[in-house]
Every structure is written in structure tokens, then in C-alpha cells.
Motif scaffolding. Structure first.
Motif, PDB file in Angstrom:
ATOM      1  N   ASN A   1       0.826  -1.211   0.000  1.00 18.76           N
ATOM      2  CA  ASN A   1       0.000   0.000   0.000  1.00 18.76           C
ATOM      3  C   ASN A   1       0.859   1.260   0.000  1.00 18.76           C
ATOM      4  O   ASN A   1       0.585   2.223  -0.718  1.00 18.76           O
ATOM      5  N   LEU A   2       1.925   1.247   0.810  1.00 19.65           N
ATOM      6  CA  LEU A   2       2.793   2.431   0.894  1.00 19.65           C
ATOM      7  C   LEU A   2       3.451   2.723  -0.443  1.00 19.65           C
ATOM      8  O   LEU A   2       3.553   3.881  -0.851  1.00 19.65           O
ATOM      9  N   LEU A   3       3.911   1.657  -1.100  1.00 16.85           N
ATOM     10  CA  LEU A   3       4.566   1.851  -2.395  1.00 16.85           C
ATOM     11  C   LEU A   3       3.577   2.450  -3.404  1.00 16.85           C
ATOM     12  O   LEU A   3       3.899   3.409  -4.116  1.00 16.85           O
ATOM     13  N   LEU A   4       2.359   1.871  -3.442  1.00 20.21           N
ATOM     14  CA  LEU A   4       1.358   2.382  -4.377  1.00 20.21           C
ATOM     15  C   LEU A   4       1.016   3.839  -4.068  1.00 20.21           C
ATOM     16  O   LEU A   4       0.941   4.675  -4.974  1.00 20.21           O
ATOM     17  N   LEU A   5       0.836   4.142  -2.777  1.00 20.46           N
ATOM     18  CA  LEU A   5       0.499   5.526  -2.402  1.00 20.46           C
ATOM     19  C   LEU A   5       1.610   6.494  -2.796  1.00 20.46           C
ATOM     20  O   LEU A   5       1.363   7.580  -3.311  1.00 20.46           O
ATOM     21  N   ALA A   6       2.868   6.060  -2.584  1.00 23.77           N
ATOM     22  CA  ALA A   6       4.002   6.924  -2.941  1.00 23.77           C
ATOM     23  C   ALA A   6       4.039   7.165  -4.442  1.00 23.77           C
ATOM     24  O   ALA A   6       4.503   8.208  -4.905  1.00 23.77           O
ATOM     25  N   GLY A   7       3.522   6.191  -5.212  1.00 22.15           N
ATOM     26  CA  GLY A   7       3.509   6.320  -6.673  1.00 22.15           C
ATOM     27  C   GLY A   7       2.248   7.001  -7.198  1.00 22.15           C
ATOM     28  O   GLY A   7       2.055   7.076  -8.408  1.00 22.15           O
ATOM     29  N   GLY A   8       1.374   7.462  -6.290  1.00 23.62           N
ATOM     30  CA  GLY A   8       0.186   8.201  -6.735  1.00 23.62           C
ATOM     31  C   GLY A   8      -1.029   7.336  -7.010  1.00 23.62           C
ATOM     32  O   GLY A   8      -1.920   7.722  -7.763  1.00 23.62           O
ATOM     33  N   TRP A   9      -1.100   6.174  -6.357  1.00 23.92           N
ATOM     34  CA  TRP A   9      -2.229   5.263  -6.538  1.00 23.92           C
ATOM     35  C   TRP A   9      -2.821   4.890  -5.183  1.00 23.92           C
ATOM     36  O   TRP A   9      -2.082   4.528  -4.263  1.00 23.92           O
ATOM     37  N   THR A  10      -4.147   4.964  -5.067  1.00 29.42           N
ATOM     38  CA  THR A  10      -4.810   4.602  -3.821  1.00 29.42           C
ATOM     39  C   THR A  10      -5.379   3.182  -3.949  1.00 29.42           C
ATOM     40  O   THR A  10      -6.238   2.940  -4.808  1.00 29.42           O
ATOM     41  N   PRO A  11      -4.902   2.258  -3.102  1.00 30.83           N
ATOM     42  CA  PRO A  11      -5.418   0.880  -3.193  1.00 30.83           C
ATOM     43  C   PRO A  11      -6.897   0.832  -2.821  1.00 30.83           C
ATOM     44  O   PRO A  11      -7.310   1.455  -1.841  1.00 30.83           O
ATOM     45  N   GLU A  12      -7.698   0.084  -3.616  1.00 31.22           N
ATOM     46  CA  GLU A  12      -9.136  -0.013  -3.316  1.00 31.22           C
ATOM     47  C   GLU A  12      -9.540  -1.410  -2.922  1.00 31.22           C
ATOM     48  O   GLU A  12     -10.507  -1.596  -2.186  1.00 31.22           O
ATOM     49  N   LYS A  13      -8.828  -2.421  -3.446  1.00 30.22           N
ATOM     50  CA  LYS A  13      -9.244  -3.805  -3.170  1.00 30.22           C
ATOM     51  C   LYS A  13      -8.037  -4.714  -3.380  1.00 30.22           C
ATOM     52  O   LYS A  13      -7.223  -4.479  -4.268  1.00 30.22           O
ATOM     53  N   ARG A  14      -7.940  -5.737  -2.526  1.00 30.90           N
ATOM     54  CA  ARG A  14      -6.814  -6.670  -2.669  1.00 30.90           C
ATOM     55  C   ARG A  14      -7.343  -8.100  -2.648  1.00 30.90           C
ATOM     56  O   ARG A  14      -8.223  -8.426  -1.845  1.00 30.90           O
ATOM     57  N   TRP A  15      -6.816  -8.922  -3.521  1.00 25.97           N
ATOM     58  CA  TRP A  15      -7.205 -10.347  -3.555  1.00 25.97           C
ATOM     59  C   TRP A  15      -5.958 -11.203  -3.352  1.00 25.97           C
ATOM     60  O   TRP A  15      -4.871 -10.859  -3.843  1.00 25.97           O
ATOM     61  N   LEU A  16      -6.133 -12.327  -2.649  1.00 26.05           N
ATOM     62  CA  LEU A  16      -5.047 -13.287  -2.462  1.00 26.05           C
ATOM     63  C   LEU A  16      -5.457 -14.631  -3.055  1.00 26.05           C
ATOM     64  O   LEU A  16      -6.650 -14.919  -3.169  1.00 26.05           O
ATOM     65  N   ASP A  17      -4.485 -15.461  -3.379  1.00 24.21           N
ATOM     66  CA  ASP A  17      -4.780 -16.833  -3.797  1.00 24.21           C
ATOM     67  C   ASP A  17      -5.111 -17.633  -2.530  1.00 24.21           C
ATOM     68  O   ASP A  17      -4.816 -17.176  -1.421  1.00 24.21           O
ATOM     69  N   PRO A  18      -5.696 -18.832  -2.677  1.00 27.67           N
ATOM     70  CA  PRO A  18      -6.112 -19.586  -1.474  1.00 27.67           C
ATOM     71  C   PRO A  18      -4.949 -19.864  -0.507  1.00 27.67           C
ATOM     72  O   PRO A  18      -5.161 -19.932   0.702  1.00 27.67           O
ATOM     73  N   ASP A  19      -3.739 -20.026  -0.996  1.00 26.55           N
ATOM     74  CA  ASP A  19      -2.598 -20.285  -0.098  1.00 26.55           C
ATOM     75  C   ASP A  19      -1.947 -19.004   0.429  1.00 26.55           C
ATOM     76  O   ASP A  19      -0.907 -19.058   1.112  1.00 26.55           O
ATOM     77  N   GLU A  20      -2.501 -17.849   0.044  1.00 25.50           N
ATOM     78  CA  GLU A  20      -2.036 -16.528   0.513  1.00 25.50           C
ATOM     79  C   GLU A  20      -0.557 -16.303   0.221  1.00 25.50           C
ATOM     80  O   GLU A  20       0.202 -15.849   1.069  1.00 25.50           O
ATOM     81  N   ARG A  21      -0.175 -16.640  -1.008  1.00 24.60           N
ATOM     82  CA  ARG A  21       1.221 -16.439  -1.412  1.00 24.60           C
ATOM     83  C   ARG A  21       1.415 -15.178  -2.228  1.00 24.60           C
ATOM     84  O   ARG A  21       2.511 -14.637  -2.305  1.00 24.60           O
ATOM     85  N   PHE A  22       0.357 -14.720  -2.907  1.00 29.57           N
ATOM     86  CA  PHE A  22       0.487 -13.671  -3.918  1.00 29.57           C
ATOM     87  C   PHE A  22      -0.721 -12.741  -3.828  1.00 29.57           C
ATOM     88  O   PHE A  22      -1.808 -13.171  -3.442  1.00 29.57           O
ATOM     89  N   SER A  23      -0.535 -11.473  -4.187  1.00 25.07           N
ATOM     90  CA  SER A  23      -1.670 -10.543  -4.145  1.00 25.07           C
ATOM     91  C   SER A  23      -1.872  -9.858  -5.492  1.00 25.07           C
ATOM     92  O   SER A  23      -0.912  -9.624  -6.229  1.00 25.07           O
ATOM     93  N   VAL A  24      -3.128  -9.566  -5.781  1.00 24.79           N
ATOM     94  CA  VAL A  24      -3.477  -8.716  -6.925  1.00 24.79           C
ATOM     95  C   VAL A  24      -4.256  -7.544  -6.338  1.00 24.79           C
ATOM     96  O   VAL A  24      -5.193  -7.741  -5.555  1.00 24.79           O
ATOM     97  N   ILE A  25      -3.845  -6.332  -6.688  1.00 23.74           N
ATOM     98  CA  ILE A  25      -4.427  -5.141  -6.069  1.00 23.74           C
ATOM     99  C   ILE A  25      -5.044  -4.242  -7.133  1.00 23.74           C
ATOM    100  O   ILE A  25      -4.445  -4.023  -8.190  1.00 23.74           O
ATOM    101  N   LEU A  26      -6.252  -3.752  -6.831  1.00 20.15           N
ATOM    102  CA  LEU A  26      -6.877  -2.757  -7.702  1.00 20.15           C
ATOM    103  C   LEU A  26      -6.688  -1.398  -7.028  1.00 20.15           C
ATOM    104  O   LEU A  26      -7.069  -1.214  -5.867  1.00 20.15           O
TER     105      LEU A  26
END
Ligand code: AVI
Length: 332
Positions: free
Chosen positions: A297-322
Motif C-alpha cells: 500500500n505504501l509503495l502504491l500511495l508513494a507512486g500516486g495510486w490509492t489501493p481499493e481492493k486486494r485479492w489473495l490466492d487460497p494459499d495466501e502467497r500472492f496478491s493482486v491489487i486494484l
């Protein structure tokens, strides 16, 4: 400036040597901590080896991200809506990109890539899979602001940057890229673009190290291919057998580091310049940063993007963020 393979722009000298490759390698080898930018992994053989890495049992990121894209199509459709121009930073994967395009019903697809060859191939594949969808490939370095084709100007934009490629950049470069993406997608011209981005997660260090040092030695071959490339293209005499692949978790900086470690004292030449390494000395070849919810979230905010939603895979290894381009304003 000469055209390479018909499309990609590569600046070569009179002997056909890629000037930027030589400059980066020589500069990197002259440093106290030797380091070569990871972008030079991806010649034809390097790209083939990376493809093979994504199929490995130990290399979970591609599988985990694909699982998220497969499972969350309905939510993407609801949150993103139809009719956007999808601008993909990189030439697109034959598996992940169709999953997104099928889910959200876009009005156009714009892959951006510096390599004309990959761009052409993936654009042609996509056009075949989605016959009604206008595809506008743009050959460009997406690390800078890119002017998009006129045809997509009136459309709302969704940036797509899967694969956790953002993790291969140090935070300062990652922030610069996120800001360039904002500009490319028209964030400062009254648009409210969205960005769907893959970011790999911090996890058990043994699991991470295995993902970057697989049992079959494919990642080691990927790392070694850089030496082969230097020897072939830059008249190098680097002793490949005396440089060992290493992948280590750097906890302080939350990243996997790939190095080539000298297994004995060595001396070699590259483009006529002499170099030496003591046993145990390394060439740093790649960083792959991993994120927590907060650091992403901090990286995205520093780059001018506000995170709205985050999804993880069932094993919680990886994230996809909108994320949505943050509105610029003066006060808090
Ligand atoms: C392209 N990039 C996201 C890969 C990664 O996981 O950092 C590159 C890679 N290097 C070794 N294995 C995969």
C-alpha cells in the motif's frame, strides 16, 4: 539507431554490439559490489528460460496469480466495469491477459513493450482470441510516459501490470514507474484511471529461496545465461564454471537477491577491459522484492495510486491489487 529484428529499436555500434548492454555491463563490473541490471537476462534464450521457470513446481508466483485472475473475474467486472481501454505494461501473457479481458469486456487493448518482437507476437495472439476487440500495440519504454494511440484517447483506462515485475525494481525506481503509469493513463488530465497490479508477498524464507533456486537448476541456468550472453556479445572471457548461482533472502530489504558467486579467484576480460574477482566475491544480478499488505500500500500511495481492493490466492502467497489514481490536491 538501427532497427533490430524488424521492429525493436536497438542502438548498435559498427560491430553490431548493443551499446546500452555494453555500457551497463562495464559500468556494473567496475563497481565495488559488481552488479548488472536484470533487464539484460531477457535475450531469446533468457526469455525461454524464464518461461520454463514459470512452469516449475517451486516457482509459485505465476500459478498463484493465475488462480486469482481465474477466480475473481466477476469482482473485476463489477469494480472495473465494461468499456475501458486495458493498457498492459509489458507485452502480455497468453494465459493471464485473456482471463482479464474475458472478465471485464473492454473496448480496446493496448500492450506496451520495448521489444517489438514480443509485442507483435502477443498482440497477434490476442487479436485472434478476441476477434472483435481493437488491439493497438505500442513499441515503447514504459518506464517513461508513453503517448497512447489516438483511438483510445476518449476511453477510460485500466492499467494492467501482472507478474510482480514491480518487485524487480528498487523502491525509488518502482515509485518513478508508478508515477509514469499515472501520466501514461491520463491521471493528470481529469481521468480517473485504475491499475490492476500483481505483487508477490513476504513469506517463509525457505519457500522463497527454493522458488529462486529450483532443484532442476532452471533458475541457475537463467542466471548463467547472462554470462554466456556477455561472453558471446561483448567478447567476454568470463569463466562460467567458476561463477555459481546463488539466491538469498535479504530480510532487511525484504527481497530475494540473485548473485553469481566466484568459486575461486578469477580474472577475465569484457570488451577488452580487464576485471578480477576474489573467491566469494559476487556479481549482483537481480532483486525480487516481496511485500506485506502495508508495504504494498505504501509503495502504491508513494507512486500516486490509492489501493481499493486486494485479492489473495487460497494459499495466501500472492496478491493482486486494484488501485485508483490518487487525486492531486493541496490540503490533506
Ligand atoms: C520477472 N520477475 C517478476 C521474476 C521474479 O520472480 O522476480 C524474474 C525471476 N527471476 C528468477 N526467477 C524469476
Amino acid at each position: 539507431m538501427k532497427r533490430d529484428s524488424g521492429i525493436a529499436l536497438v542502438d548498435r555500434d559498427e560491430d553490431g554490439v548493443d551499446r546500452a548492454f555494453r555500457a551497463d555491463v562495464l559500468k556494473g563490473l567496475r563497481q565495488r559490489q559488481k552488479a548488472i541490471p536484470a533487464r539484460w537476462f531477457y535475450d531469446e534464450e533468457g526469455s525461454r528460460l524464464f518461461e520454463a521457470i514459470t512452469q516449475l513446481e517451486e516457482y509459485y508466483p505465476t500459478r498463484a496469480e493465475t488462480e486469482i485472475l481465474e477466480a475473481r473475474g466477476k469482482e473485476f467486472a463489477e469494480l472495473i466495469g465494461p468499456g475501458r481501454a486495458v493498457v498492459e505494461f509489458g507485452s502480455g501473457s497468453s494465459v493471464k491477459t485473456p482471463l482479464l479481458l474475458r472478465a471485464i469486456d473492454p473496448a480496446a487493448y493496448v500492450p506496451l513493450d520495448i521489444s517489438g518482437d514480443f509485442l507483435r507476437e502477443s498482440a497477434a495472439g490476442l487479436a485472434e482470441k478476441f476477434p472483435g476487440l481493437p488491439v493497438h500495440p505500442v513499441e515503447a519504454d514504459f518506464m517513461r510516459r508513453v503517448t497512447l494511440p489516438e483511438e483510445v484517447e476518449p476511453l477510460k483506462k485500466l492499467g494492467f501490470f501482472p507478474g510482480s515485475t514491480i518487485g524487480n525494481m528498487v523502491p525509488r525506481t518502482a515509485v518513478d514507474l508508478l508515477r509514469s503509469m499515472r501520466a501514461t493513463l491520463g491521471a493528470d488530465e481529469g481521468e480517473s484511471p485504475l491499475l490492476l497490479i500483481g505483487m508477490d508477498l513476504v513469506k517463509d524464507c525457505a519457500e522463497l529461496e527454493a522458488a529462486y533456486d529450483d532443484a532442476e537448476g532452471v533458475t541457475a541456468a537463467f542466471n548463467h545465461n547472462l554470462v554466456t550472453r556477455i561472453n558471446r556479445e561483448l567478447d567476454g572471457t568470463m569463466p562460467e564454471g567458476a561463477l555459481e548461482h546463488s539466491a538469498m533472502w535479504n530480510d532487511a530489504l525484504a527481497r530475494i537477491e540473485m548473485h553469481l558467486v566466484a568459486t575461486r579467484d578469477i580474472a577475465f576480460e569484457v570488451s577488452g577491459e580487464r576485471f578480477a574477482m576474489r573467491k566469494g566475491e559476487t556479481i549482483h544480478t537481480e532483486n525480487s522484492h516481496k511485500f506485506t499488505r502495508r508495504s504494498a500500500n505504501l509503495l502504491l500511495l508513494a507512486g500516486g495510486w490509492t489501493p481499493e481492493k486486494r485479492w489473495l490466492d487460497p494459499d495466501e502467497r500472492f496478491s493482486v491489487i486494484l488501485a485508483r489514481a490518487t487525486e492531486q490536491r493541496e490540503a490533506p
